[in-house]
Design a protein around this motif. Structure first.
Motif, PDB file in Angstrom:
ATOM      1  N   PHE A  80       0.847  -1.177   0.000  1.00  0.00           N
ATOM      2  CA  PHE A  80       0.000   0.000   0.000  1.00  0.00           C
ATOM      3  C   PHE A  80       0.888   1.234   0.000  1.00  0.00           C
ATOM      4  N   TYR A 226      -4.514   3.066  -2.081  1.00  0.00           N
ATOM      5  CA  TYR A 226      -4.339   2.005  -3.066  1.00  0.00           C
ATOM      6  C   TYR A 226      -4.918   2.485  -4.391  1.00  0.00           C
ATOM      7  N   LEU A 231      -1.684  -2.166  -8.433  1.00  0.00           N
ATOM      8  CA  LEU A 231      -0.388  -1.488  -8.297  1.00  0.00           C
ATOM      9  C   LEU A 231       0.353  -1.378  -9.613  1.00  0.00           C
ATOM     10  N   CYS A 335      -2.506  -8.085   3.199  1.00  0.00           N
ATOM     11  CA  CYS A 335      -3.071  -6.916   2.526  1.00  0.00           C
ATOM     12  C   CYS A 335      -4.315  -7.399   1.795  1.00  0.00           C
TER      13      CYS A 335
END
Ligand SMILES: *[C@@H]1O[C@H](CO)[C@@H](O)[C@H](O)[C@H]1NC(C)=O
Length: 447
Positions: A80, A226, A231, A335
């Motif tokens: 994150f 996020y 990502l 996560c």
């Protein structure tokens, strides 16, 4: 390809893409290549879901219950962004934020004696928490107030604590804190993975807790952000920045040779042609003869159809299992994100467990985390070696990044980027140099 570049970059992981962006903004002529057909290298988000099954050599294809494969963007490296951290700062000053949308992670939790609790990090939250007894709460509150007021340039704020001499163990003693509070302060607020920090000067820990509190204060709920669609959007955002400043991108390029003359890099050979360069940046996979193994990380991607128990049905969260709680040397992290972040089909949740490997049976090591997630519909397990460069690259002008570690934020990645920058240029990285226009991460940067 027969051109001369200032910098060639190999691999489109986040570290490489940020460095490529930085070098391009600074006016360097950059060529960036990747042997893969997609952006992100080890920090990619895999889509469609069929590709994830293939990547992990799962038999068959995803069952119908998983929905449309294209709805999935599954991160290989779970992390994150700290709302007040270095990566967000880099995104803001370079305006890469305009290519991305962020959500705040809904909660941060810590494991104690088999149960999970919300991490209290403000005075009010601490007072309402069932994690601590009433007296412990008062002492913890005093510690938080002390840290909030602590100014390393103003001895009056230090209450006799010497930031360079007093250890964090001394500070805990000063506030008379018990083991459980020490565990979550060090691991869930300061985000240390081991207990080595206890006997080091306390300033670093104080600054880490400040980063956590300031990040939390920014958007509430949790200190973490996020990006929607995963990502993998991050390296792509920085690649676009580099391209705007003239950087050239080539995917799907097999790298045949890194050409070195008199110990110094002079070019890279791909498909029979040599592109010349003065400096080279790459991830360890391109130069296995110039890296050394520094450890192993296990990561387990878990697909579920339910939020995690006792998280108030959060559609995203982090859980930290402090090493002490499960008789280990390294913390275990979870996560979790979900369909709410456009990384999974409707109603699905993706939780990734990660930790530094300590034994020959890493899957057994992460069992306490897995138990929090059950029932899990599908698991994808990976154990990967972590590498670091064998030298600083000053002589060869080959600068090798470090493999992503088990931390759940990007602060160590940013430290690596600043470190490589310094070795390449001889000067400290200055955020101001990258400044395009200040803005809020949720602001309308595109005007
Ligand atoms: C969840 O909450 C219940 C009720 O407070 C508690 O008994 C249980 O131990 C908790 N489980 C976890 C994993 O936190």
């Amino acid at each position: 390809m027969n051109e001369e570049y200032d910098v060639i970059v190999l691999g489109t992981g986040l570290t490489e893409c940020i460095l490529s962006g930085i070098m391009s903004v600074k006016g360097k002529k950059v060529l960036h290549m990747d042997r893969n057909s997609y952006y992100g290298a080890e920090s990619a988000s895999i889509t469609p879901l069929e590709d994830l099954y293939k990547r992990f050599s799962m038999p068959g294809s995803p069952p119908e219950s998983m929905g449309k494969g294209r709805d999935w963007n599954v991160d290989l490296i779970p992390k994150f962004l700290m709302a007040n951290g270095q990566l967000v700062r880099m995104l803001l000053i370079t305006q890469v934020t305009r290519y991305l949308d962020f959500k705040v992670i809904e909660g941060s939790f810590v494991y104690k004696k088999g149960s999970i609790y919300k991490v209290p990090s403000t005075e009010t939250e601490a007072l309402g928490s069932s994690l601590m007894g009433i007296f412990e709460k008062r002492r913890f509150r005093k510690l938080l107030v002390f840290i909030a007021n602590f100014d390393e340039n103003d001895p009056k704020t230090m209450e006799g604590v010497d930031p360079k001499q007093s250890t964090m163990r001394d500070v805990y003693k000063k506030f008379d804190l018990g083991q459980d509070v020490i565990d979550f302060t060090g691991h869930a607020l300061a985000l240390y993975r081991t207990d080595d920090y206890l006997d080091l000067p306390c300033l670093e820990t104080i600054n880490r807790i400040k980063l956590y509190s300031d990040s939390l204060a920014r958007y509430g709920k949790s200190p973490y952000l996020y990006p929607l669609y995963g990502l993998g959007e991050l390296p792509q955002g920085f690649a676009r920045l580099s391209a705007i400043y003239g950087g050239t991108y080539m995917l799907n390029k097999p790298i045949e040779e890194i050409v070195v003359e008199n110990g110094k890099v002079v070019g890279v050979k791909s498909e029979g042609e040599v592109a010349r360069c003065k400096q080279l940046i790459c991830d360890p996979s391109y130069v296995m003869d110039r890296v050394t193994k520094v450890g192993q990380v296990i990561r387990v991607i878990c697909i579920m159809s339910h939020p995690i128990k006792n998280t108030s049905d959060a559609n995203s969260c982090q859980i930290i299992i402090p090493q002490n709680q499960v008789n280990r040397q390294h913390d275990i992290y979870v996560c979790m994100i979900s369909y709410a972040h456009n990384v999974a089909a409707q109603g699905k949740y993706v939780a990734i467990i990660s930790t530094t490997v300590e034994t020959n049976d890493p899957e057994k090591e992460i069992k306490p985390a897995l138990e929090l997630l059950e029932p899990v519909e599908q698991k994808f397990v990976s154990v990967s070696d972590q590498f670091g460069p064998v030298d600083l690259g000053v002589e060869s002008q080959i600068f090798v990044s470090r493999t992503y570690d088990a931390t759940t934020h990007f602060e160590t990645t940013c430290d690596d980027i600043k470190d490589i920058y310094k070795r390449m240029t001889g000067t400290d990285f200055d955020f101001a140099e990258m400044e395009r226009k200040k803005n809020d991460i949720f602001g309308d940067a595109a005007e």
